[in-house]
Design a protein around this motif. Structure first.
Motif, short mmCIF file in Angstrom:
data_model
loop_
_atom_site.label_atom_id
_atom_site.label_comp_id
_atom_site.label_asym_id
_atom_site.label_seq_id
_atom_site.Cartn_x
_atom_site.Cartn_y
_atom_site.Cartn_z
N MET A 1 0.83 -1.18 0.00
CA MET A 1 0.00 0.00 0.00
C MET A 1 0.88 1.25 0.00
N ARG A 2 0.41 2.24 -0.64
CA ARG A 2 1.10 3.51 -0.71
C ARG A 2 0.93 4.25 0.61
N ARG A 3 2.00 4.76 1.16
CA ARG A 3 1.94 5.53 2.40
C ARG A 3 1.92 7.00 2.04
N SER A 4 1.07 7.78 2.69
CA SER A 4 0.91 9.19 2.40
C SER A 4 1.86 10.03 3.23
N PRO A 5 2.57 10.97 2.60
CA PRO A 5 3.40 11.88 3.39
C PRO A 5 2.50 12.80 4.23
N VAL B 1 -12.45 -3.03 6.78
CA VAL B 1 -12.72 -1.64 6.41
C VAL B 1 -14.23 -1.43 6.28
N ALA B 2 -14.90 -2.33 5.59
CA ALA B 2 -16.36 -2.21 5.41
C ALA B 2 -17.07 -2.26 6.76
N GLY B 3 -16.64 -3.14 7.65
CA GLY B 3 -17.24 -3.21 8.98
C GLY B 3 -17.07 -1.92 9.75
N TYR B 4 -15.88 -1.34 9.67
CA TYR B 4 -15.62 -0.06 10.33
C TYR B 4 -16.54 1.03 9.78
N THR C 1 -5.72 5.42 6.26
CA THR C 1 -4.43 5.34 6.94
C THR C 1 -4.43 4.26 8.02
N SER C 2 -5.50 4.22 8.81
CA SER C 2 -5.59 3.24 9.91
C SER C 2 -5.57 1.80 9.41
#
Length: 125
Positions: free
Chosen positions: A1-5, A55-58, A109-110
């Motif tokens: 996955m790409r990490r965001s600065p 993710v969908a559950g969250y 992000t989480s």
């Protein structure tokens, strides 16, 4: 996955940024749609089915989404799991769009997934 600065939060090219929320609001205003309810649609890209399910559950627990759906496509590539969602039909405001964008960005992000689309959809039923 790409990490965001860290500075990407305000980057106009980044989905979920405050600049992006402002652009969505400017679209609403330019179309003179401030008084018309609209949906916001979003899509996350996930590396595995289990992460997509988490993710969908969250999203279902933490935000009043009309729909949240997990799907898979062999043609997309290694990150073929998608979580697609649709918010309730409501009148949008800049603070609402900022809050939603921040919430979706934080979720991405989480869970270490990518937010790949975030759009207004006035015609969705």
């Amino acid at each position: 996955m790409r990490r965001s600065p860290d500075n990407e939060y305000h980057d106009p090219r980044s989905l979920g940024s405050l600049s992006g929320a402002l652009r969505l609001w400017q679209t609403v205003r330019a179309g003179r749609q401030e008084a018309n309810p609209q949906h916001v649609t979003f899509t996350f890209s996930c590396p595995t089915e289990s992460r997509a399910d988490r993710v969908a559950g969250y999203l279902r627990r933490r935000r009043a989404c009309v729909t949240t759906r997990v799907s898979h496509s062999e043609t997309v590539g290694p990150e073929a799991w998608r979580v697609e969602g649709l918010t309730h039909h409501q009148i949008q405001s800049l603070p609402n769009l900022e809050h939603l964008s921040t919430w979706l960005r934080t979720a991405a992000t989480s869970y270490r997934v990518d937010l790949v689309s975030l759009t207004l959809d006035p015609a969705a039923a």
